[in-house]
Write a protein that holds these residues in place. Structure first.
Motif, PDB file in Angstrom:
ATOM      1  N   LYS A 205       0.835  -1.205   0.000  1.00  0.00           N
ATOM      2  CA  LYS A 205       0.000   0.000   0.000  1.00  0.00           C
ATOM      3  C   LYS A 205       0.868   1.253   0.000  1.00  0.00           C
ATOM      4  N   SER A 206       1.968   1.217   0.734  1.00  0.00           N
ATOM      5  CA  SER A 206       2.884   2.362   0.755  1.00  0.00           C
ATOM      6  C   SER A 206       3.505   2.581  -0.613  1.00  0.00           C
ATOM      7  N   VAL A 207       3.913   1.507  -1.258  1.00  0.00           N
ATOM      8  CA  VAL A 207       4.501   1.610  -2.598  1.00  0.00           C
ATOM      9  C   VAL A 207       3.465   2.178  -3.567  1.00  0.00           C
ATOM     10  N   SER A 208       2.231   1.716  -3.457  1.00  0.00           N
ATOM     11  CA  SER A 208       1.167   2.223  -4.309  1.00  0.00           C
ATOM     12  C   SER A 208       0.930   3.707  -4.050  1.00  0.00           C
ATOM     13  N   ASP A 209       0.914   4.085  -2.773  1.00  0.00           N
ATOM     14  CA  ASP A 209       0.742   5.503  -2.422  1.00  0.00           C
ATOM     15  C   ASP A 209       1.881   6.345  -2.992  1.00  0.00           C
ATOM     16  N   VAL A 210       3.100   5.839  -2.880  1.00  0.00           N
ATOM     17  CA  VAL A 210       4.260   6.564  -3.405  1.00  0.00           C
ATOM     18  C   VAL A 210       4.140   6.708  -4.924  1.00  0.00           C
ATOM     19  N   ASP A 211       3.713   5.637  -5.603  1.00  0.00           N
ATOM     20  CA  ASP A 211       3.543   5.707  -7.055  1.00  0.00           C
ATOM     21  C   ASP A 211       2.488   6.749  -7.428  1.00  0.00           C
ATOM     22  N   ASN A 212       1.390   6.790  -6.665  1.00  0.00           N
ATOM     23  CA  ASN A 212       0.342   7.781  -6.928  1.00  0.00           C
ATOM     24  C   ASN A 212       0.862   9.198  -6.695  1.00  0.00           C
ATOM     25  N   ILE A 213       1.625   9.377  -5.632  1.00  0.00           N
ATOM     26  CA  ILE A 213       2.190  10.695  -5.338  1.00  0.00           C
ATOM     27  C   ILE A 213       3.170  11.108  -6.435  1.00  0.00           C
ATOM     28  N   ARG A 214       3.979  10.162  -6.897  1.00  0.00           N
ATOM     29  CA  ARG A 214       4.916  10.459  -7.998  1.00  0.00           C
ATOM     30  C   ARG A 214       4.155  10.902  -9.242  1.00  0.00           C
ATOM     31  N   ALA A 215       3.062  10.196  -9.554  1.00  0.00           N
ATOM     32  CA  ALA A 215       2.255  10.554 -10.726  1.00  0.00           C
ATOM     33  C   ALA A 215       1.676  11.955 -10.559  1.00  0.00           C
ATOM     34  N   GLN A 216       1.195  12.269  -9.351  1.00  0.00           N
ATOM     35  CA  GLN A 216       0.650  13.610  -9.098  1.00  0.00           C
ATOM     36  C   GLN A 216       1.744  14.664  -9.255  1.00  0.00           C
ATOM     37  N   ILE A 217       2.901  14.385  -8.692  1.00  0.00           N
ATOM     38  CA  ILE A 217       4.013  15.344  -8.781  1.00  0.00           C
ATOM     39  C   ILE A 217       4.403  15.552 -10.244  1.00  0.00           C
ATOM     40  N   LYS A 218       4.448  14.463 -11.002  1.00  0.00           N
ATOM     41  CA  LYS A 218       4.774  14.569 -12.427  1.00  0.00           C
ATOM     42  C   LYS A 218       3.764  15.471 -13.127  1.00  0.00           C
ATOM     43  N   GLY A 219       2.483  15.289 -12.790  1.00  0.00           N
ATOM     44  CA  GLY A 219       1.446  16.148 -13.362  1.00  0.00           C
ATOM     45  C   GLY A 219       1.644  17.604 -12.972  1.00  0.00           C
ATOM     46  N   TYR A 220       1.975  17.835 -11.697  1.00  0.00           N
ATOM     47  CA  TYR A 220       2.200  19.203 -11.229  1.00  0.00           C
ATOM     48  C   TYR A 220       3.411  19.834 -11.922  1.00  0.00           C
ATOM     49  N   VAL A 221       4.463  19.033 -12.121  1.00  0.00           N
ATOM     50  CA  VAL A 221       5.668  19.544 -12.790  1.00  0.00           C
ATOM     51  C   VAL A 221       5.343  19.904 -14.237  1.00  0.00           C
ATOM     52  N   GLU A 222       4.581  19.039 -14.911  1.00  0.00           N
ATOM     53  CA  GLU A 222       4.196  19.328 -16.297  1.00  0.00           C
ATOM     54  C   GLU A 222       3.333  20.584 -16.357  1.00  0.00           C
ATOM     55  N   GLU A 223       2.405  20.709 -15.419  1.00  0.00           N
ATOM     56  CA  GLU A 223       1.539  21.891 -15.367  1.00  0.00           C
ATOM     57  C   GLU A 223       2.365  23.150 -15.100  1.00  0.00           C
ATOM     58  N   ALA A 224       3.314  23.057 -14.168  1.00  0.00           N
ATOM     59  CA  ALA A 224       4.171  24.205 -13.858  1.00  0.00           C
ATOM     60  C   ALA A 224       5.013  24.588 -15.068  1.00  0.00           C
ATOM     61  N   THR A 225       5.511  23.599 -15.785  1.00  0.00           N
ATOM     62  CA  THR A 225       6.301  23.867 -16.988  1.00  0.00           C
ATOM     63  C   THR A 225       5.452  24.582 -18.035  1.00  0.00           C
ATOM     64  N   ASN A 226       4.228  24.083 -18.226  1.00  0.00           N
ATOM     65  CA  ASN A 226       3.331  24.731 -19.190  1.00  0.00           C
ATOM     66  C   ASN A 226       3.000  26.154 -18.762  1.00  0.00           C
ATOM     67  N   MET A 227       2.790  26.348 -17.472  1.00  0.00           N
ATOM     68  CA  MET A 227       2.496  27.695 -16.962  1.00  0.00           C
ATOM     69  C   MET A 227       3.701  28.621 -17.145  1.00  0.00           C
ATOM     70  N   ARG A 228       4.906  28.091 -16.939  1.00  0.00           N
ATOM     71  CA  ARG A 228       6.122  28.884 -17.123  1.00  0.00           C
ATOM     72  C   ARG A 228       6.258  29.299 -18.584  1.00  0.00           C
ATOM     73  N   ILE A 229       5.976  28.364 -19.494  1.00  0.00           N
ATOM     74  CA  ILE A 229       6.039  28.671 -20.930  1.00  0.00           C
ATOM     75  C   ILE A 229       5.000  29.738 -21.272  1.00  0.00           C
ATOM     76  N   GLU A 230       3.795  29.567 -20.746  1.00  0.00           N
ATOM     77  CA  GLU A 230       2.733  30.544 -21.000  1.00  0.00           C
ATOM     78  C   GLU A 230       3.100  31.916 -20.418  1.00  0.00           C
ATOM     79  N   ALA A 231       3.676  31.930 -19.224  1.00  0.00           N
ATOM     80  CA  ALA A 231       4.093  33.198 -18.596  1.00  0.00           C
ATOM     81  C   ALA A 231       5.165  33.872 -19.438  1.00  0.00           C
ATOM     82  N   ASP A 232       6.119  33.082 -19.960  1.00  0.00           N
ATOM     83  CA  ASP A 232       7.159  33.650 -20.825  1.00  0.00           C
ATOM     84  C   ASP A 232       6.549  34.258 -22.090  1.00  0.00           C
TER      85      ASP A 232
END
Length: 126
Positions: free
Chosen positions: A65-92
């Motif tokens: 369950k911990s490994v699954s939770d970590v995988d879910n958190i990693r996926a969320q973080i990846k999504g947040y990083v992609e969103e932040a990158t897109n926002m940075r590009i849009e801001a530029d």
């Protein structure tokens, strides 16, 4: 480097060789001993082997369950990083657009000033 560690679990001594810090392994052994002892106290008819198996299954379940939770958190973080990158590009892009609009505005102000000055000059010569 291998460390030799002696631990006691449910009254039985085990001599282990590990690359882990000995105090860490001793802590693990104490926690395991506590869990097995607690299981046996709660289930008086359980043998040591049954208690060890049940505790082992519980610990594996917690780990999965911990490994699954970590995988879910990693996926969320990846999504947040992609969103932040897109926002940075849009801001530029918006900054560039803003700079272009400021430059255009300044140019228009200059043109307006020149026209106003021409109109004054033309008005004074007529």
């Amino acid at each position: 480097m291998l460390n030799k560690v002696k631990v006691v679990i449910c009254g039985k001594s085990y001599n282990l060789q590990t690359e882990e810090n000995p105090s860490y392994v001793i802590t693990l052994a104490k926690d395991l001993d506590k869990k097995i002892t607690q299981f046996m106290d709660e289930n008086e008819s359980a043998s040591l082997t049954s208690a060890a198996v049940m505790v082992g299954l519980s610990l594996l379940d917690d780990n999965m369950k911990s490994v699954s939770d970590v995988d879910n958190i990693r996926a969320q973080i990846k999504g947040y990083v992609e969103e932040a990158t897109n926002m940075r590009i849009e801001a530029d892009q918006l900054r560039k657009e803003l700079d272009a609009l400021k430059s255009e505005n300044e140019s228009l102000k200059n043109d307006l000033g020149l026209r106003s000055l021409r109109d004054k000059v033309d008005g004074t010569h007529n």
